[in-house]
Scaffold this active site. Structure first.
Site, PDB file in Angstrom:
ATOM      1  N   ASP A 369       0.827  -1.211   0.000  1.00  0.00           N
ATOM      2  CA  ASP A 369       0.000   0.000   0.000  1.00  0.00           C
ATOM      3  C   ASP A 369       0.867   1.268   0.000  1.00  0.00           C
ATOM      4  O   ASP A 369       2.071   1.216   0.220  1.00  0.00           O
ATOM      5  CB  ASP A 369      -0.911  -0.022   1.236  1.00  0.00           C
ATOM      6  N   GLU A 372       2.329   4.800  -4.307  1.00  0.00           N
ATOM      7  CA  GLU A 372       2.298   5.684  -5.500  1.00  0.00           C
ATOM      8  C   GLU A 372       3.632   6.393  -5.721  1.00  0.00           C
ATOM      9  O   GLU A 372       3.958   6.622  -6.906  1.00  0.00           O
ATOM     10  CB  GLU A 372       1.162   6.707  -5.361  1.00  0.00           C
ATOM     11  N   ASP A 438      -9.060   3.552  -2.401  1.00  0.00           N
ATOM     12  CA  ASP A 438     -10.018   4.036  -1.407  1.00  0.00           C
ATOM     13  C   ASP A 438     -11.317   4.511  -2.055  1.00  0.00           C
ATOM     14  O   ASP A 438     -11.527   5.705  -2.275  1.00  0.00           O
ATOM     15  CB  ASP A 438      -9.388   5.156  -0.583  1.00  0.00           C
TER      16      ASP A 438
HETATM   17  C1  GLC Z   1      -4.816   3.392   2.619  1.00  0.00           C
HETATM   18  C2  GLC Z   1      -5.360   2.132   1.967  1.00  0.00           C
HETATM   19  C3  GLC Z   1      -6.439   1.543   2.826  1.00  0.00           C
HETATM   20  C4  GLC Z   1      -5.879   1.263   4.219  1.00  0.00           C
HETATM   21  C5  GLC Z   1      -5.324   2.540   4.818  1.00  0.00           C
HETATM   22  C6  GLC Z   1      -4.623   2.301   6.152  1.00  0.00           C
HETATM   23  O1  GLC Z   1      -5.775   4.379   2.635  1.00  0.00           O
HETATM   24  O2  GLC Z   1      -5.826   2.385   0.668  1.00  0.00           O
HETATM   25  O3  GLC Z   1      -6.948   0.369   2.254  1.00  0.00           O
HETATM   26  O4  GLC Z   1      -6.877   0.741   5.041  1.00  0.00           O
HETATM   27  O5  GLC Z   1      -4.377   3.120   3.934  1.00  0.00           O
HETATM   28  O6  GLC Z   1      -3.557   1.439   6.011  1.00  0.00           O
END
Ligand code: GLC
Length: 715
Positions: A369, A372, A438
């Site tokens: 995660d 980007e 998200d």
């Molecule tokens: C980002 C991710 C989401 C996750 C959050 C906390 O927003 O896209 O899925 O729950 O980070 O880690």
């Protein structure tokens, strides 16, 4: 005009002081680049085709012909291409018009697909987008220019010969699909060179050729197709146990739980908070015995803290991005953070060892995660050095390389990779599955899911999903249940929601919504044999699993921009409810289909179909046979009794794939692939196309669409 065959197999065209290089990596693909283009970072070294290719100068034009393609280039280096005799590319100027330096425009008014999971409809005509990986926490709407992934691949569709275009450029790129100029598709880039691949053929052929060059989504482990539950965050072992118990008590199947950032020690990658998750190895082993697989999140930003091993090692061995020679800092979840220079191969190897060791704890997947990369203190400057490549050029590649490093870690641990990434670019599919980031708990986001996932499939990402129930904001019980129904074909079936939002776990729903969610899950498990076989075909043959109607019905005008229905493989059609309070909907049937719930036949055309909560408009195509597991199956195991549901209206055929469900043995041939065919004249035949292991099948039951048993035999 001069045309020369170079020793590496490329053709050099030179006219009036301008030059371009052409080559043919596949018989149906032209590669065109500026002479100073750097070697591709996304496509490995290609063996170029020169046999059966003829080239000559005709008047002022260069003409190059392959058995399928004829390319004509005029003295101004304007390109025309013909595929099987039809014009597929009209006067595409390879050299830019003055006003659009660093770009190209193509004459086209055909439907446009691809570009990954961008917002807007399936057919992207009339829209423009920017490819620059972006963390977009607010709602994603039709006009959102950029999301988490940057996939420079789009398709100009035609029921005869379609054309795929891949722009191999990692800088910021822009696409205008018939928006500014009605019959023109334009793309441009902020830096780098023009380096473009054109693919020709039917829609499925174009995707198969594109993924042959860029890579294909690998078959995921079997468990990943089951019900997945997540939340930001289950903060302790007890929290997770509660979820497992909740599912169990409610009689709901479950295979996977994700651990969001709070499992870590102060958000430090590759650490586990030992107070809240004590004795993690034994616990993970215990969960696996119960059929529960745990997937931890790993963020791109590494906490900058002396004494934390990943940071100390990374500093000592120069694994972090720098700015003007100093390690570059920004802020992410752990606070002050640094960013591994994933574009550098040494950094990837280093990271892969952490992944390998973490997997050895007993985790069965990795959730990548914030890659980007996301940053809370403004964007990273464009001149940050990412392992020898400036950020401006490396940004859209950053997640790709993080996923490659993670993939290497799985191979080192000898595990079948299951990586779910938020960001990526063209080709990332060969390392990771993806989700759309998200989304929000809104009906708009539910509806957006269909074109998003269809276009991801058409862009090479066969394994994808969205957060069921919606991530941001509070979902309503009805929306959660409808989302579960509409996601039946999603290769990743994950319910996930943000911190501070109302809980979304299905066992907490009121009875009506709970029963609808449960019904959806039970049907999902019936579809797992179809889905697993489809994903095998995605890896082995470049097909798609979930997709739009147009993929299977290319001659059907009505299918060109169908945004409310989707298919799984060739046989299944889903037309979910997408509005609150909906009781019925119009379904467009591109041919006759049989309803899954009762076998009722619907003829080609528009039909009004009831869809009250708990009643999913799911259909099986005419002249088909599908493979189902046992009725009410709650496990993802390979069926020992194969239920074949046949429409009894002609010759029907399907493939069926099985292996061990995990591990890498299938890549060495340890799998079985059957062709199942059935007709009134010749009866049922199960022909092994590949036999590499002992089959799980013990019994075969042939059924009608209403469930009547037509034949039963031992296998
Ligand atoms: C980002 C991710 C989401 C996750 C959050 C906390 O927003 O896209 O899925 O729950 O980070 O880690």
């Amino acid at each position: 005009m001069e045309i020369t065959l170079l020793p590496n197999g490329e053709y050099r065209l030179a006219s009036m002081g301008k030059e371009a290089l052409f080559s043919f990596p596949l018989p149906t693909c032209i590669h065109l680049r500026e002479p100073d283009a750097k070697p591709s970072r996304l496509i490995g070294k290609l063996i170029l085709l020169n046999d059966e290719i003829t080239y000559r100068v005709e008047g002022e034009d260069a003409v190059i012909e392959t058995p399928f393609l004829r390319v004509e280039v005029d003295k101004d280096l304007r390109l025309k291409a013909f595929f099987n005799g039809e014009t597929v590319l009209e006067e595409a100027p390879f050299l830019p018009k003055e006003e659009e330096k660093g770009g190209m425009s193509l004459k086209s008014s055909r439907p446009v697909y691809g570009l990954g999971d961008k917002t807007g409809p399936l057919d992207k005509r009339g829209y423009s987008y920017i490819n620059w990986n972006s963390d977009v926490p607010e709602a994603h709407v039709d006009t959102t220019p950029s999301l988490y992934k940057s996939i420079n691949f789009f398709l100009l569709f035609d029921g005869g010969a379609s054309m795929g275009v891949f722009l191999d450029n990692s800088c910021k790129t822009r696409f205008d699909f018939n928006k500014t100029v009605k019959d023109e598709v334009r793309f441009s880039f902020d830096g780098g060179t023009k380096d473009v691949y054109f693919f020709f053929g039917s829609l499925p052929e174009v995707i198969a050729a594109y993924t042959a060059l860029l890579g294909r989504s690998p078959l995921p482990p079997r468990f990943s197709l089951g019900a997945q539950q997540s939340r930001w965050s289950y903060g302790s072992k007890e929290d997770v146990e509660k979820v497992i118990a909740g599912y169990k008590k409610a009689g709901l199947p479950l295979t996977t739980i994700y651990l969001d950032i709070d499992y870590m020690d102060h958000f430090k990658d590759f650490t586990v908070n030992e107070e809240t998750f004590p004795d993690i190895r034994n616990w993970l082993a215990e969960k696996k015995k119960e059929g529960i697989h745990i997937i931890p999140i790993i963020d791109a930003g590494v906490k900058a803290e002396v004494g934390y091993r990943v940071y100390d090692e990374g500093i000592a061995d120069h694994h972090f991005c720098t700015l003007n020679g100093e390690v570059y800092h920004n802020e992410v979840w752990p606070g002050d953070s640094v960013f591994p220079a994933f574009p550098e191969v040494g950094t990837r190897i280093w990271w892969s060892m952490y992944v390998r060791d973490f997997l050895r704890f007993g985790f069965d997947g990795i959730w990548n995660d914030m890659n980007e990369p996301a940053s809370f203190k403004g964007p990273l400057p464009l001149n940050v050095d990412m392992g020898g490549i400036p950020h401006a050029e490396a940004h859209n590649l950053y997640a790709h390389y993080m996923n490659q490093a993670t993939h290497m870690g799985f191979l080192a641990a000898q595990k079948r990779p299951y990586i779910v990434t938020r960001a990526g670019c063209a080709g990332t599919q060969r390392f990771a599955a993806t989700w759309t980031g998200d989304n929000q708990s809104t009906w708009d986001h539910l509806r957006l899911m269909i074109p998003q996932l269809c276009n991801l499939s058409l862009s090479g990402f066969a394994c994808a999903g969205v957060d069921i129930g919606g991530f941001g904001g509070d979902s309503t019980p009805e929306l959660i249940a409808r989302w579960a129904e509409a996601s039946l074909f999603n290769p990743i079936y994950r319910n996930h929601s943000a911190i501070h939002t109302l809980p979304q776990e299905p066992y907490l729903l009121e009875e009506e919504e709970f029963l609808a969610y449960k019904n959806a899950l039970m049907i999902r498990y019936q579809l797992i044999p179809s889905l697993y076989t489809a994903l095998f075909e995605a890896e082995s043959a470049g097909k798609i699993a979930l997709g739009p109607l147009i993929y299977n019905f290319p001659k059907d005008e009505r299918a060109k921009n169908e945004n409310t229905e989707l298919m799984l493989g060739e046989q299944w059609l889903l037309a979910p409810a997408l509005f609150p309070g909906q009781q019925s909907r119009s379904v467009y049937f591109p041919c006759a289909f049989y309803r899954y719930s009762d076998g009722q036949r619907f003829k080609k055309g528009d039909q009004l179909v009831p869809c009250p909560l708990g009643n999913i408009p799911l259909f099986q195509r005419e002249q088909s046979v599908v493979v189902l597991p046992q009725k009410k199956e709650k496990h993802i195991d390979f069926p020992t009794v194969l239920r074949l549901r046949w429409t009894e209206d002609g010759l029907a055929k399907t493939l069926y794939y099985e292996d061990e469900g995990e591990g890498l043995g299938y890549q060495k041939g340890e799998y079985n692939l059957f062709e199942i065919s059935v007709s009134k004249e010749d009866g049922l035949a199960i022909v092994p196309l590949h036999q590499g292991m002992k089959s799980h099948i013990q019994e075969i039951v042939l059924e009608s669409v209403t469930g009547e048993i037509l034949l039963k035999k031992a296998y």
